[in-house]
Design an enzyme around this catalytic site. Sequence first.
Site, mmCIF file in Angstrom:
data_model
loop_
_atom_site.group_PDB
_atom_site.id
_atom_site.type_symbol
_atom_site.label_atom_id
_atom_site.label_comp_id
_atom_site.label_asym_id
_atom_site.label_seq_id
_atom_site.Cartn_x
_atom_site.Cartn_y
_atom_site.Cartn_z
ATOM 1 N N CYS A 77 0.803 -1.222 0.000
ATOM 2 C CA CYS A 77 0.000 0.000 0.000
ATOM 3 C C CYS A 77 0.839 1.276 0.000
ATOM 4 O O CYS A 77 0.551 2.221 -0.731
ATOM 5 C CB CYS A 77 -0.988 -0.005 1.163
ATOM 6 S SG CYS A 77 -0.235 0.068 2.804
ATOM 7 N N HIS A 129 -2.220 1.220 7.084
ATOM 8 C CA HIS A 129 -2.650 1.147 5.684
ATOM 9 C C HIS A 129 -2.872 2.556 5.152
ATOM 10 O O HIS A 129 -3.284 3.453 5.888
ATOM 11 C CB HIS A 129 -3.940 0.331 5.583
ATOM 12 C CG HIS A 129 -4.316 -0.028 4.180
ATOM 13 N ND1 HIS A 129 -3.542 -0.860 3.387
ATOM 14 C CD2 HIS A 129 -5.373 0.330 3.415
ATOM 15 C CE1 HIS A 129 -4.122 -0.995 2.206
ATOM 16 N NE2 HIS A 129 -5.233 -0.281 2.194
ATOM 17 N N HIS A 141 -5.950 1.674 -3.569
ATOM 18 C CA HIS A 141 -4.968 1.172 -2.607
ATOM 19 C C HIS A 141 -4.541 -0.228 -3.016
ATOM 20 O O HIS A 141 -5.153 -0.855 -3.874
ATOM 21 C CB HIS A 141 -5.550 1.163 -1.189
ATOM 22 C CG HIS A 141 -6.748 0.280 -1.037
ATOM 23 N ND1 HIS A 141 -6.755 -0.840 -0.250
ATOM 24 C CD2 HIS A 141 -7.985 0.337 -1.594
ATOM 25 C CE1 HIS A 141 -7.933 -1.421 -0.292
ATOM 26 N NE2 HIS A 141 -8.699 -0.731 -1.115
#
Length: 187
Positions: A77, A129, A141
């Site tokens: 990510c 994240h 993402h």
Amino acid sequence: MNTKKLIASVLFIGFCLVSQAQTTKKNEQDNLAKEYFSQIMGVAVNATTNTKLYQFVYDWLGTPYRLGGDSKRGIDCSKFSLAVYENVFNTTIGFNSRNQYANVTPINKKDLQPGDLVFFKIRSKSITHVGVYLGDDKFAHASSSKGVMVSNLNEAYWKRYYYNGGRPKSEENRTMVADASMLNTDK
């Protein structure tokens, strides 16, 4: 003398017409691209302001997730958001999600704009994240289960773990960290 002026005028008018035609063609191409990305990513056409951003995301959709990866063979990510910023916005934002968060100005969810970063704390007290906001509550993402994809901030899972949004600070206000212990810490 009059012939030269006439030729110069005709050439100038021709140049203006060609220039106008090229501008019109570029606008038509941009509008088609916006409509296309709007349909593919589920983002309203009026929210697709940055065609380069949507093209970049589209080119990476489906790329598998790989912790520490930074290529189309696999990416995580934070490397994905870093790649977006380096290629679309020509800037560097940090190498992991926590470092990236240290280099943004926090933004309320309602004030997010395409290109802003969205951060999550997934089963952790730390940021784990990061994604890139696209508009219309959608973000791109690298998901650990599905690779590079577009998700909705209003889905129950993302709502539960959403931490904050952020817009990169100016170059002089950044606090880039080059500590190797911070690399590859994203889940």
